[in-house]
Write a protein that holds these residues in place. Structure first.
Motif, PDB file in Angstrom:
ATOM      1  N   PRO A 197       1.090  -1.257   0.249  1.00 56.89           N
ATOM      2  CA  PRO A 197      -0.310  -0.104  -0.035  1.00 56.89           C
ATOM      3  C   PRO A 197       0.692   1.142  -0.189  1.00 56.89           C
ATOM      4  CG  PRO A 197      -0.875  -1.887   1.422  1.00 56.89           C
ATOM      5  CD  PRO A 197       0.485  -1.939   1.205  1.00 56.89           C
ATOM      6  N   GLY A 198       0.567   2.003  -1.242  1.00 61.30           N
ATOM      7  CA  GLY A 198       1.390   3.398  -1.218  1.00 61.30           C
ATOM      8  C   GLY A 198       2.776   3.263  -1.581  1.00 61.30           C
ATOM      9  N   ILE A 199       3.385   1.959  -2.060  1.00 62.04           N
ATOM     10  CA  ILE A 199       4.615   1.751  -2.567  1.00 62.04           C
ATOM     11  C   ILE A 199       4.784   1.082  -3.341  1.00 62.04           C
ATOM     12  CG2 ILE A 199       6.906   0.834  -2.332  1.00 62.04           C
ATOM     13  CD1 ILE A 199       5.886   0.583   1.189  1.00 62.04           C
ATOM     14  N   TYR A 200       5.229   1.867  -4.955  1.00 63.01           N
ATOM     15  CA  TYR A 200       4.812   1.779  -6.170  1.00 63.01           C
ATOM     16  C   TYR A 200       6.407   1.170  -7.082  1.00 63.01           C
ATOM     17  CZ  TYR A 200       0.006   4.036  -6.035  1.00 63.01           C
ATOM     18  OH  TYR A 200      -1.555   3.819  -5.218  1.00 63.01           O
ATOM     19  N   TYR A 201       7.142   0.436  -7.045  1.00 58.51           N
ATOM     20  CA  TYR A 201       8.272   0.386  -8.407  1.00 58.51           C
ATOM     21  C   TYR A 201       7.736  -0.072  -9.645  1.00 58.51           C
ATOM     22  CZ  TYR A 201       9.751  -3.207  -3.734  1.00 58.51           C
ATOM     23  OH  TYR A 201      10.255  -4.130  -2.981  1.00 58.51           O
ATOM     24  N   VAL A 202       8.792   1.362 -10.016  1.00 55.19           N
ATOM     25  CA  VAL A 202       8.722   1.206 -11.806  1.00 55.19           C
ATOM     26  C   VAL A 202       8.969  -0.010 -12.446  1.00 55.19           C
ATOM     27  CG1 VAL A 202       9.422   2.379 -13.202  1.00 55.19           C
ATOM     28  CG2 VAL A 202       8.955   3.313 -10.521  1.00 55.19           C
ATOM     29  N   ARG A 203       8.857  -0.502 -13.001  1.00 58.35           N
ATOM     30  CA  ARG A 203       9.646  -2.225 -13.847  1.00 58.35           C
ATOM     31  C   ARG A 203       9.532  -1.554 -15.077  1.00 58.35           C
ATOM     32  NH1 ARG A 203      10.529  -5.081  -9.359  1.00 58.35           N
ATOM     33  NH2 ARG A 203       8.417  -6.113  -8.336  1.00 58.35           N
ATOM     34  N   GLY A 204      10.792  -1.813 -15.973  1.00 57.78           N
ATOM     35  CA  GLY A 204      10.952  -1.464 -17.815  1.00 57.78           C
ATOM     36  C   GLY A 204      12.406  -1.176 -17.461  1.00 57.78           C
ATOM     37  N   ASN A 205      12.570  -1.021 -18.668  1.00 50.57           N
ATOM     38  CA  ASN A 205      14.345  -0.245 -19.346  1.00 50.57           C
ATOM     39  C   ASN A 205      14.341   0.715 -18.040  1.00 50.57           C
ATOM     40  OD1 ASN A 205      17.173  -0.404 -19.972  1.00 50.57           O
ATOM     41  ND2 ASN A 205      15.143   0.315 -22.011  1.00 50.57           N
ATOM     42  N   ILE A 206      14.947   0.631 -17.273  1.00 52.79           N
ATOM     43  CA  ILE A 206      15.646   1.644 -16.322  1.00 52.79           C
ATOM     44  C   ILE A 206      16.509   1.209 -15.365  1.00 52.79           C
ATOM     45  CG2 ILE A 206      14.563   0.860 -14.240  1.00 52.79           C
ATOM     46  CD1 ILE A 206      13.441   3.759 -14.020  1.00 52.79           C
ATOM     47  N   LEU A 207      17.341   2.127 -15.471  1.00 53.46           N
ATOM     48  CA  LEU A 207      18.762   1.666 -15.140  1.00 53.46           C
ATOM     49  C   LEU A 207      19.163   1.472 -13.387  1.00 53.46           C
ATOM     50  CD1 LEU A 207      20.604   5.730 -15.785  1.00 53.46           C
ATOM     51  CD2 LEU A 207      21.663   3.093 -16.551  1.00 53.46           C
ATOM     52  N   PHE A 208      17.924   1.398 -12.845  1.00 59.07           N
ATOM     53  CA  PHE A 208      18.592   1.523 -11.028  1.00 59.07           C
ATOM     54  C   PHE A 208      16.937  -0.205 -10.410  1.00 59.07           C
ATOM     55  CE2 PHE A 208      21.783   5.036 -11.640  1.00 59.07           C
ATOM     56  CZ  PHE A 208      22.354   3.486 -11.670  1.00 59.07           C
ATOM     57  N   PRO A 209      16.963   0.176  -9.537  1.00 57.86           N
ATOM     58  CA  PRO A 209      15.520   0.368  -9.231  1.00 57.86           C
ATOM     59  C   PRO A 209      14.655   0.918  -8.588  1.00 57.86           C
ATOM     60  CG  PRO A 209      16.889  -2.194  -8.773  1.00 57.86           C
ATOM     61  CD  PRO A 209      18.292  -1.180  -9.414  1.00 57.86           C
ATOM     62  N   VAL A 210      13.589   1.673  -8.666  1.00 53.61           N
ATOM     63  CA  VAL A 210      12.343   2.587  -8.843  1.00 53.61           C
ATOM     64  C   VAL A 210      11.174   1.995  -7.406  1.00 53.61           C
ATOM     65  CG1 VAL A 210      12.399   4.590  -9.065  1.00 53.61           C
ATOM     66  CG2 VAL A 210      14.216   3.174 -10.021  1.00 53.61           C
ATOM     67  N   GLN A 211      11.608   2.675  -6.479  1.00 50.72           N
ATOM     68  CA  GLN A 211      10.526   3.042  -5.569  1.00 50.72           C
ATOM     69  C   GLN A 211       9.931   4.557  -5.882  1.00 50.72           C
ATOM     70  OE1 GLN A 211      10.121   0.749  -2.200  1.00 50.72           O
ATOM     71  NE2 GLN A 211      12.107   2.166  -0.936  1.00 50.72           N
ATOM     72  N   ILE A 212       8.602   4.505  -5.922  1.00 54.58           N
ATOM     73  CA  ILE A 212       7.513   5.696  -5.444  1.00 54.58           C
ATOM     74  C   ILE A 212       7.085   5.319  -3.517  1.00 54.58           C
ATOM     75  CG2 ILE A 212       6.674   7.802  -6.116  1.00 54.58           C
ATOM     76  CD1 ILE A 212       7.139   6.829  -9.497  1.00 54.58           C
ATOM     77  N   VAL A 213       7.515   6.267  -3.271  1.00 57.06           N
ATOM     78  CA  VAL A 213       6.469   5.724  -2.145  1.00 57.06           C
ATOM     79  C   VAL A 213       4.857   7.469  -2.024  1.00 57.06           C
ATOM     80  CG1 VAL A 213       6.758   5.913   0.388  1.00 57.06           C
ATOM     81  CG2 VAL A 213       8.322   4.483  -0.927  1.00 57.06           C
ATOM     82  N   VAL A 214       4.124   6.717  -1.982  1.00 54.83           N
ATOM     83  CA  VAL A 214       2.862   7.885  -1.569  1.00 54.83           C
ATOM     84  C   VAL A 214       2.512   7.858  -0.534  1.00 54.83           C
ATOM     85  CG1 VAL A 214       0.931   8.367  -2.138  1.00 54.83           C
ATOM     86  CG2 VAL A 214       2.385   7.869  -4.499  1.00 54.83           C
ATOM     87  N   ILE A 215       3.009   9.039   0.623  1.00 46.98           N
ATOM     88  CA  ILE A 215       2.558   8.593   1.992  1.00 46.98           C
ATOM     89  C   ILE A 215       1.740   8.718   2.121  1.00 46.98           C
ATOM     90  CG2 ILE A 215       3.313   9.926   4.046  1.00 46.98           C
ATOM     91  CD1 ILE A 215       6.593  11.464   2.585  1.00 46.98           C
ATOM     92  N   SER A 216       0.614   8.918   1.776  1.00 52.31           N
ATOM     93  CA  SER A 216      -0.564   9.407   2.144  1.00 52.31           C
ATOM     94  C   SER A 216      -1.418   7.619   1.985  1.00 52.31           C
ATOM     95  CB  SER A 216      -1.590  10.363   1.563  1.00 52.31           C
ATOM     96  OG  SER A 216      -1.545  10.264   0.320  1.00 52.31           O
ATOM     97  N   ARG A 217      -0.743   6.969   1.159  1.00 51.58           N
ATOM     98  CA  ARG A 217      -1.161   5.786   1.030  1.00 51.58           C
ATOM     99  C   ARG A 217      -0.373   4.701   1.413  1.00 51.58           C
ATOM    100  NH1 ARG A 217      -3.651   5.524  -4.645  1.00 51.58           N
ATOM    101  NH2 ARG A 217      -4.605   7.801  -5.010  1.00 51.58           N
ATOM    102  N   LEU A 218       0.216   5.113   2.616  1.00 54.99           N
ATOM    103  CA  LEU A 218       0.882   4.263   3.502  1.00 54.99           C
ATOM    104  C   LEU A 218      -0.138   3.604   4.638  1.00 54.99           C
ATOM    105  CD1 LEU A 218       4.257   6.107   3.851  1.00 54.99           C
ATOM    106  CD2 LEU A 218       3.989   3.429   2.089  1.00 54.99           C
ATOM    107  N   ASN A 219       0.440   1.758   4.639  1.00 58.73           N
ATOM    108  CA  ASN A 219       0.148   1.551   5.690  1.00 58.73           C
ATOM    109  C   ASN A 219       0.581   2.163   7.179  1.00 58.73           C
ATOM    110  OD1 ASN A 219       0.200  -0.471   8.327  1.00 58.73           O
ATOM    111  ND2 ASN A 219      -0.863  -1.101   6.652  1.00 58.73           N
ATOM    112  N   ARG A 220      -0.780   2.339   7.860  1.00 54.78           N
ATOM    113  CA  ARG A 220      -0.282   3.746   9.313  1.00 54.78           C
ATOM    114  C   ARG A 220       0.230   2.570  10.426  1.00 54.78           C
ATOM    115  NH1 ARG A 220      -6.285   6.300  10.655  1.00 54.78           N
ATOM    116  NH2 ARG A 220      -5.826   7.683   9.390  1.00 54.78           N
ATOM    117  N   THR A 221      -0.380   1.626  10.553  1.00 53.37           N
ATOM    118  CA  THR A 221       0.656   0.906  11.367  1.00 53.37           C
ATOM    119  C   THR A 221       2.474   0.679  11.474  1.00 53.37           C
ATOM    120  OG1 THR A 221      -1.248  -0.520  12.263  1.00 53.37           O
ATOM    121  CG2 THR A 221       1.049  -0.825  13.034  1.00 53.37           C
TER     122      THR A 221
END
Length: 267
Positions: free
Chosen positions: A104-128
């Motif tokens: 929840p709130g943590i998105y991995y970017v898949r495809g032809n990209i230089l390094f593993p990338v994640q985009i974290v949407v703080i408002s959607r993160l697990n509260r606990t």
């Protein structure tokens, strides 16, 4: 040339003996070298921000003291923002990348990209699991604040206390009115009491003044106890203040606390 010096928001280097996979969801993608970019509530997170952060990672690799000292397959990139970056995600999908909401709130970017990338949407993160990030919002939720205070209450080492204080300072600065309510709740944690001690002292002083206006010892004691209870101060702190302000014995202070105290006072 750039207008400002190259500056990475945060670089995390895992120790050699660290666990291969961090327990925190945000750490699951991370390897030995991890470049983080944090955007404040009013800051933009665009496709250019992503490329800039990838550029930081490239520069960091290129500045190794020896050839391939920093392997590309040991580098990751993480970007953080409170609000959902709709335009960035649209642009990434338009360019052929796939966005996977791994947690929840943590998105991995898949495809032809230089390094593993994640985009974290703080408002959607697990509260606990992620209360420490959620309370950095400019519109922090009081339940997130309470959860963070509960989770950190038993963290006592200097390193832990410094980290907790840093998070609370940033959160209080952006959410002062909410913390004014939280600090009056019973059982307020030590870190928050210390951080807001000036405001607490002012409120206690006003309570003492109200008691002094009544012109008698019991009135002063009642004013002190009532205000301290409202602020959620622990029993030992109230007893100490009664003894100091009224010049009375511990036994007398305990009698006043028993007479005027509230059931919600906690040790």
């Amino acid at each position: 040339m750039s207008k400002e010096p190259i500056r990475i928001d945060l670089l995390i280097i895992k120790e050699e003996n660290a666990e291969k996979v961090m327990k925190n969801e945000i750490g699951h993608i991370m390897r030995k070298y991890n470049v983080l970019e944090y955007k404040g509530p009013g800051d933009e997170l665009s496709i250019d921000t992503l490329y800039k952060t990838l550029g930081y990672a490239c520069l960091y690799k290129g500045y190794g003291k020896t050839i391939d000292e920093i392997p590309a397959d040991e580098l990751t990139v993480s970007l953080f923002r409170e609000a959902y970056p709709r335009e960035l995600f649209f642009e990434l999908e338009r360019k052929g990348y796939v966005l996977e909401e791994k947690y929840p709130g943590i998105y991995y970017v898949r495809g032809n990209i230089l390094f593993p990338v994640q985009i974290v949407v703080i408002s959607r993160l697990n509260r606990t699991m992620h209360s420490s990030l959620r309370i950095l919002s400019a519109n922090a939720d009081i339940e997130d604040i309470r959860k963070f205070l509960e989770q950190t209450e038993n963290m006592k080492t200097p390193r832990e206390r410094n980290n907790i204080d840093a998070v609370l300072q940033a959160s209080v600065s952006a959410n002062y009115e909410i913390y004014q309510k939280v600090r009056r709740a019973n059982g307020m944690c030590e870190a928050l009491r210390e951080l807001m001690k000036d405001e607490i002292e002012q409120d206690v002083a006003r309570g003492e003044a109200r008691g002094e206006a009544r012109g008698e010892m019991r009135g002063r004691a009642e004013g002190i106890v009532d205000t301290c209870c409202d602020l959620g101060l622990p029993e030992d702190a109230i007893l100490e203040r009664l003894q100091k302000k009224l010049n009375i014995s511990l036994q007398t202070a305990q009698e006043y606390l028993q007479t005027f105290g509230k059931q919600t006072v906690k040790n």
